[in-house]
Design a protein around this motif. Structure first.
Motif, PDB file in Angstrom:
ATOM      1  N   ASP A 210       1.680 -11.600  -7.632  1.00 41.35           N
ATOM      2  CA  ASP A 210       1.957 -11.436  -6.200  1.00 41.35           C
ATOM      3  C   ASP A 210       1.611 -10.018  -5.762  1.00 41.35           C
ATOM      4  OD1 ASP A 210       2.840 -14.008  -5.941  1.00 41.35           O
ATOM      5  OD2 ASP A 210       4.973 -13.523  -5.763  1.00 41.35           O
ATOM      6  N   LYS A 211       1.192  -9.896  -4.507  1.00 42.70           N
ATOM      7  CA  LYS A 211       0.840  -8.576  -3.977  1.00 42.70           C
ATOM      8  C   LYS A 211       1.923  -8.092  -3.019  1.00 42.70           C
ATOM      9  CE  LYS A 211      -3.168  -7.358  -4.827  1.00 42.70           C
ATOM     10  NZ  LYS A 211      -3.524  -6.565  -6.044  1.00 42.70           N
ATOM     11  N   SER A 212       2.052  -6.761  -2.946  1.00 40.23           N
ATOM     12  CA  SER A 212       2.992  -6.168  -1.986  1.00 40.23           C
ATOM     13  C   SER A 212       2.515  -4.762  -1.635  1.00 40.23           C
ATOM     14  CB  SER A 212       4.396  -6.144  -2.589  1.00 40.23           C
ATOM     15  OG  SER A 212       5.317  -5.711  -1.618  1.00 40.23           O
ATOM     16  N   LYS A 213       3.349  -4.059  -0.882  1.00 38.35           N
ATOM     17  CA  LYS A 213       3.038  -2.672  -0.556  1.00 38.35           C
ATOM     18  C   LYS A 213       4.279  -1.839  -0.829  1.00 38.35           C
ATOM     19  CE  LYS A 213      -0.559  -3.031   2.899  1.00 38.35           C
ATOM     20  NZ  LYS A 213      -0.894  -3.078   4.315  1.00 38.35           N
ATOM     21  N   ALA A 214       4.075  -0.607  -1.302  1.00 41.17           N
ATOM     22  CA  ALA A 214       5.207   0.277  -1.556  1.00 41.17           C
ATOM     23  C   ALA A 214       4.716   1.710  -1.575  1.00 41.17           C
ATOM     24  CB  ALA A 214       5.866  -0.072  -2.892  1.00 41.17           C
ATOM     25  N   ILE A 215       5.679   2.632  -1.479  1.00 42.37           N
ATOM     26  CA  ILE A 215       5.326   4.050  -1.601  1.00 42.37           C
ATOM     27  C   ILE A 215       5.214   4.375  -3.089  1.00 42.37           C
ATOM     28  CG2 ILE A 215       6.102   6.437  -1.207  1.00 42.37           C
ATOM     29  CD1 ILE A 215       5.731   5.249   1.448  1.00 42.37           C
ATOM     30  N   CYS A 216       4.088   4.915  -3.515  1.00 49.68           N
ATOM     31  CA  CYS A 216       3.945   5.358  -4.901  1.00 49.68           C
ATOM     32  C   CYS A 216       4.202   6.861  -4.969  1.00 49.68           C
ATOM     33  CB  CYS A 216       2.548   5.038  -5.447  1.00 49.68           C
ATOM     34  SG  CYS A 216       2.308   5.652  -7.130  1.00 49.68           S
ATOM     35  N   GLU A 217       5.188   7.245  -5.790  1.00 47.72           N
ATOM     36  CA  GLU A 217       5.542   8.667  -5.937  1.00 47.72           C
ATOM     37  C   GLU A 217       4.378   9.448  -6.535  1.00 47.72           C
ATOM     38  OE1 GLU A 217       8.471  10.319  -5.218  1.00 47.72           O
ATOM     39  OE2 GLU A 217       9.254   8.506  -4.249  1.00 47.72           O
ATOM     40  N   THR A 218       3.678   8.817  -7.473  1.00 50.10           N
ATOM     41  CA  THR A 218       2.577   9.503  -8.158  1.00 50.10           C
ATOM     42  C   THR A 218       1.400   9.737  -7.209  1.00 50.10           C
ATOM     43  OG1 THR A 218       3.272   8.330 -10.150  1.00 50.10           O
ATOM     44  CG2 THR A 218       1.138   9.441 -10.251  1.00 50.10           C
ATOM     45  N   CYS A 219       1.028   8.681  -6.465  1.00 54.60           N
ATOM     46  CA  CYS A 219      -0.093   8.797  -5.529  1.00 54.60           C
ATOM     47  C   CYS A 219       0.326   9.455  -4.205  1.00 54.60           C
ATOM     48  CB  CYS A 219      -0.707   7.430  -5.245  1.00 54.60           C
ATOM     49  SG  CYS A 219      -1.307   6.575  -6.709  1.00 54.60           S
ATOM     50  N   GLN A 220       1.622   9.616  -3.992  1.00 52.28           N
ATOM     51  CA  GLN A 220       2.135  10.204  -2.742  1.00 52.28           C
ATOM     52  C   GLN A 220       1.566   9.471  -1.534  1.00 52.28           C
ATOM     53  OE1 GLN A 220       4.115  13.404  -2.192  1.00 52.28           O
ATOM     54  NE2 GLN A 220       4.804  12.661  -4.176  1.00 52.28           N
ATOM     55  N   ASP A 221       1.591   8.138  -1.613  1.00 50.09           N
ATOM     56  CA  ASP A 221       0.949   7.362  -0.556  1.00 50.09           C
ATOM     57  C   ASP A 221       1.529   5.947  -0.515  1.00 50.09           C
ATOM     58  OD1 ASP A 221      -0.803   6.884   1.490  1.00 50.09           O
ATOM     59  OD2 ASP A 221      -2.627   6.885   0.237  1.00 50.09           O
ATOM     60  N   MET A 222       1.336   5.286   0.618  1.00 50.73           N
ATOM     61  CA  MET A 222       1.638   3.859   0.706  1.00 50.73           C
ATOM     62  C   MET A 222       0.497   3.136   0.010  1.00 50.73           C
ATOM     63  SD  MET A 222       3.524   1.343   1.842  1.00 50.73           S
ATOM     64  CE  MET A 222       4.566   1.794   3.222  1.00 50.73           C
ATOM     65  N   VAL A 223       0.828   2.347  -1.001  1.00 51.99           N
ATOM     66  CA  VAL A 223      -0.233   1.715  -1.801  1.00 51.99           C
ATOM     67  C   VAL A 223      -0.053   0.210  -1.883  1.00 51.99           C
ATOM     68  CG1 VAL A 223      -0.579   3.779  -3.244  1.00 51.99           C
ATOM     69  CG2 VAL A 223       1.074   2.020  -3.953  1.00 51.99           C
ATOM     70  N   GLU A 224      -1.127  -0.476  -2.238  1.00 50.89           N
ATOM     71  CA  GLU A 224      -1.066  -1.899  -2.575  1.00 50.89           C
ATOM     72  C   GLU A 224      -0.474  -2.002  -3.975  1.00 50.89           C
ATOM     73  OE1 GLU A 224      -2.803  -4.782  -1.081  1.00 50.89           O
ATOM     74  OE2 GLU A 224      -2.881  -3.584   0.759  1.00 50.89           O
ATOM     75  N   THR A 225       0.379  -2.992  -4.178  1.00 48.25           N
ATOM     76  CA  THR A 225       0.942  -3.170  -5.522  1.00 48.25           C
ATOM     77  C   THR A 225       0.774  -4.611  -5.973  1.00 48.25           C
ATOM     78  OG1 THR A 225       3.172  -3.847  -4.863  1.00 48.25           O
ATOM     79  CG2 THR A 225       2.751  -1.472  -4.945  1.00 48.25           C
ATOM     80  N   THR A 226       0.864  -4.802  -7.278  1.00 51.24           N
ATOM     81  CA  THR A 226       0.800  -6.141  -7.864  1.00 51.24           C
ATOM     82  C   THR A 226       2.017  -6.311  -8.780  1.00 51.24           C
ATOM     83  OG1 THR A 226      -1.607  -5.971  -7.858  1.00 51.24           O
ATOM     84  CG2 THR A 226      -0.645  -7.737  -9.198  1.00 51.24           C
ATOM     85  N   PHE A 227       2.637  -7.477  -8.740  1.00 48.20           N
ATOM     86  CA  PHE A 227       3.765  -7.747  -9.634  1.00 48.20           C
ATOM     87  C   PHE A 227       3.259  -8.121 -11.014  1.00 48.20           C
ATOM     88  CE2 PHE A 227       5.797  -7.746  -5.626  1.00 48.20           C
ATOM     89  CZ  PHE A 227       7.041  -7.217  -5.892  1.00 48.20           C
ATOM     90  N   LEU A 228       3.665  -7.317 -11.989  1.00 47.08           N
ATOM     91  CA  LEU A 228       3.204  -7.486 -13.362  1.00 47.08           C
ATOM     92  C   LEU A 228       4.376  -7.257 -14.311  1.00 47.08           C
ATOM     93  CD1 LEU A 228      -0.041  -5.325 -13.049  1.00 47.08           C
ATOM     94  CD2 LEU A 228       0.022  -7.823 -13.286  1.00 47.08           C
ATOM     95  N   TYR A 229       4.217  -7.716 -15.559  1.00 47.43           N
ATOM     96  CA  TYR A 229       5.266  -7.495 -16.566  1.00 47.43           C
ATOM     97  C   TYR A 229       5.053  -6.151 -17.254  1.00 47.43           C
ATOM     98  CZ  TYR A 229       7.025 -12.115 -15.727  1.00 47.43           C
ATOM     99  OH  TYR A 229       7.590 -13.197 -15.113  1.00 47.43           O
ATOM    100  N   ARG A 230       6.079  -5.327 -17.208  1.00 43.28           N
ATOM    101  CA  ARG A 230       6.016  -3.990 -17.792  1.00 43.28           C
ATOM    102  C   ARG A 230       7.316  -3.705 -18.545  1.00 43.28           C
ATOM    103  NH1 ARG A 230       1.509  -4.388 -16.970  1.00 43.28           N
ATOM    104  NH2 ARG A 230       0.058  -3.141 -15.754  1.00 43.28           N
ATOM    105  N   ASP A 231       7.251  -2.767 -19.514  1.00 35.35           N
ATOM    106  CA  ASP A 231       8.481  -2.311 -20.165  1.00 35.35           C
ATOM    107  C   ASP A 231       9.104  -1.250 -19.266  1.00 35.35           C
ATOM    108  OD1 ASP A 231       7.648  -3.985 -22.112  1.00 35.35           O
ATOM    109  OD2 ASP A 231       7.146  -2.426 -23.575  1.00 35.35           O
TER     110      ASP A 231
END
Ligand SMILES: [Zn+2]
Length: 206
Positions: free
Chosen positions: A8-29
């Motif tokens: 699934d796709k969404s949008k969020a603020i990325c602290e690293t990129c210091q920007d509103m970014v496109e995101t994807t829901f993925l499995y992570r540790d």
């Protein structure tokens, strides 16, 4: 609530990129919420630009929440034996296996219910006065007994706040609540609260 699936796709603020970014829901540790250790394969919102986890959806929160030791405090009171008999009579209505542990359940249920009622403080004062005025028919000395429970810190705070706004001592609040249980659950032939309470107890005991 929105339930996300992998991809699934969404949008969020990325602290690293210091920007509103496109995101994807993925499995992570993902680290536990207290920063210690990691939980494997948690569905998270991942930045499409830098690959960092930027958000955790609600459906993944319980899995990463480190269960904290439940802080328990003692709640104690000396009450007439007849108050304990009322609690135990009420317990036999809500469970076929009624025992002393149902006393706390009943008190907690009714304390919370009354503490959240805008008229609760007035009512508990009245109930305590009724309890205090109630005398045995014959001149029999009713022994006093100790009620003692382990309760959560949150409950103790709610209970103390309710006692404070009512202008009563904790033992007096308990006696008023027992009086409420008597009129709500013991006296009526078909108490309105009974189906809900039985359901709750049956669920807890399953
Ligand atoms: Zn990023």
């Amino acid at each position: 609530m929105k339930l996300y699936s992998a991809g699934d796709k969404s949008k969020a603020i990325c602290e690293t990129c210091q920007d509103m970014v496109e995101t994807t829901f993925l499995y992570r540790d993902v680290p536990f919420d207290d920063g210690t250790g990691k939980v494997k394969d948690i569905l998270a919102s991942v930045c499409d630009r830098c690959g960092e986890v930027v958000a955790i959806p609600a459906q993944s929160l319980p899995a990463i929440r480190r269960a904290r030791e439940k802080v328990e405090v003692s709640l104690e009171a000396q009450v007439p034996a007849s108050d304990i008999e009322i609690l135990d009579a009420a317990a036999t209505r809500i469970s076929e296996r009624a025992s002393v542990r149902h006393r706390k359940f009943l008190l907690a249920f009714y304390v919370r219910k009354m503490a959240r009622d805008p008229q609760g403080a007035e009512r508990i004062k009245q109930l305590f006065l009724e309890a205090k005025a109630a005398k045995p028919k014959a001149k029999v000395k009713v022994p006093r007994k100790r009620l003692s429970f382990k309760v959560s810190h949150d409950f103790e705070e709610e209970f103390a706040a309710f006692a404070k706004i009512s202008g009563l001592k904790k033992t007096q609040v308990l006696r008023g609540v027992v009086r409420e249980i008597r009129s709500d659950l013991v006296a009526p032939e078909y108490p309105a609260s009974l189906p809900q309470l039985r359901e709750l107890v049956a669920t807890m005991e399953s």
